[in-house]
Design an enzyme around this catalytic site. Sequence first.
Site, short mmCIF file in Angstrom:
data_model
loop_
_atom_site.label_atom_id
_atom_site.label_comp_id
_atom_site.label_asym_id
_atom_site.label_seq_id
_atom_site.Cartn_x
_atom_site.Cartn_y
_atom_site.Cartn_z
N ILE A 271 -14.70 8.02 -19.83
CA ILE A 271 -15.61 7.73 -18.72
C ILE A 271 -15.40 8.68 -17.53
O ILE A 271 -15.95 8.44 -16.46
CB ILE A 271 -15.48 6.26 -18.26
CG1 ILE A 271 -14.05 5.94 -17.83
CG2 ILE A 271 -15.94 5.32 -19.37
CD1 ILE A 271 -13.88 4.53 -17.29
N GLY A 272 -14.61 9.73 -17.75
CA GLY A 272 -14.52 10.76 -16.72
C GLY A 272 -13.25 10.75 -15.89
O GLY A 272 -13.19 11.43 -14.85
N GLY A 273 -12.22 10.03 -16.31
CA GLY A 273 -10.99 9.97 -15.53
C GLY A 273 -10.36 11.33 -15.31
O GLY A 273 -9.86 11.64 -14.22
N GLU B 188 -16.77 13.91 -26.33
CA GLU B 188 -16.46 12.48 -26.48
C GLU B 188 -17.39 11.90 -27.55
O GLU B 188 -18.60 12.08 -27.50
CB GLU B 188 -16.65 11.74 -25.16
CG GLU B 188 -16.48 10.24 -25.23
CD GLU B 188 -15.12 9.81 -25.75
OE1 GLU B 188 -15.10 9.08 -26.78
OE2 GLU B 188 -14.10 10.20 -25.16
N ILE C 298 -15.51 16.82 -33.11
CA ILE C 298 -14.86 18.05 -32.66
C ILE C 298 -14.05 18.71 -33.77
O ILE C 298 -13.65 19.87 -33.64
CB ILE C 298 -13.97 17.81 -31.42
CG1 ILE C 298 -12.87 16.80 -31.71
CG2 ILE C 298 -14.81 17.37 -30.24
CD1 ILE C 298 -11.94 16.59 -30.52
N GLN C 299 -13.82 17.98 -34.87
CA GLN C 299 -13.15 18.59 -36.00
C GLN C 299 -14.02 19.68 -36.64
O GLN C 299 -13.53 20.51 -37.40
CB GLN C 299 -12.80 17.54 -37.05
CG GLN C 299 -11.67 16.61 -36.63
CD GLN C 299 -11.34 15.58 -37.69
OE1 GLN C 299 -11.53 14.38 -37.49
NE2 GLN C 299 -10.85 16.03 -38.82
N SER D 148 -6.97 14.19 -23.74
CA SER D 148 -6.40 12.84 -23.73
C SER D 148 -6.77 12.18 -25.05
O SER D 148 -7.65 11.34 -25.12
CB SER D 148 -6.97 12.04 -22.54
OG SER D 148 -6.35 10.78 -22.46
N CYS E 258 -4.67 7.30 -28.61
CA CYS E 258 -3.24 6.99 -28.51
C CYS E 258 -2.75 6.09 -29.65
O CYS E 258 -1.55 5.96 -29.85
CB CYS E 258 -2.95 6.30 -27.17
SG CYS E 258 -3.73 4.68 -26.99
#
Length: 371
Positions: free
Chosen positions: A24-26, A45, A67-68, A86, A89
């Site tokens: 969301i743009g962090g 994204e 993006i792969q 980022s 995780c």
Amino acid sequence: MADAAESHGGGNEPQRVLEFYSGIGGMRYSLIRAGVKAQVVEAFEINDRANDVYEHNFGHRPYQGNIQCLTAADLDGYGADAWLLSPPCQPYTRQGLQKDTGDARAFSFLQILELMPFLLKPPSLLFVENVVGFEVCQLGLTHKTNFVTQEFILSPLQFGIPYSRPRYFCLAKRKPYSFVNEIWNRQLIQSPGPLYEHFDTAFIEDDLSQEDRHKLLQSCQPIESFLELKNPSNNIEAESATLGKGDDNVCDSLQQYYVPLSLVERWGSAMDVVYPDSKRCCCFTKSYYRYVKGTGSLLATVQPEKRDKASLKEQCLRYFTPREVANIHSFPEDFKFPDHISLKQRYALLGNSLSIAVVAPLLQYLFANPQ
């Protein structure tokens, strides 16, 4: 366009930035807060709802393909000086399966790094943010591609924010460039001191003595500084009228934020309860509001004079609103969600975001020219 290294060395052109896993743009807000002269030439994204939020705030919709599928030629075409990443995780979390690089969710991140040796114009700067535990993968490719690194484990508590969320950060510069404080090259640092040229003893929150932990928490702002509702009250209707002015008209009533007594009775012993004057709350996860156990703190709204005598069921527990969670993540006041993003989606998107108060000084340090 100038060579990336030349641009990093202090040219007048803004740094060209690629923002991977933009959410969301962090990361972009952190770049703005850092005061870096930079241009985000593309964001990437795969989450459609996150892209709705990003576009709503920045007027640009991130690339939503896999993006792969990007090639070295594709990445060269952007002529980027810096890559900000980022990645997901889940492969590295303590609660997850901890398959690390063997987890399919890590493949896109590895694919991007594996392309770097084949780039004609590799970036001069890399920035990676993830959970504590991510450092075990060591980002070995940074050494193979002529980068020098500094790694950090930092929490918003170390920046005056009452939010316990230690995260891992890897900062990398392509040689011959290095960091202002070269003494920390190739080290894992657990203090923000080097960012401000304070060469204090590195520490992590869990290693602090009781006295030092108390001092750290006392330096934080109280939680009430981040609330939409400044004055606790048991009058839900009055609170709702106040909330409606600043929450994008998401709700008709504050009632939906109060924790049902049935959940308090069942899960009360597992809840992390905080007060407006508390100096610390727990990490908000993407499951906040859907579950009450281990997903983030709950706010007690009982009148202060009744706090000590009130039972847990009488504490009037409520969830932090999405705007309040955004505030704790240090998102700016003008950050907004589009109206069609549901309440649960807002919490999920915020839970996957990052702390701007922590990332901004790290980016400022990364983009600074060596002395």
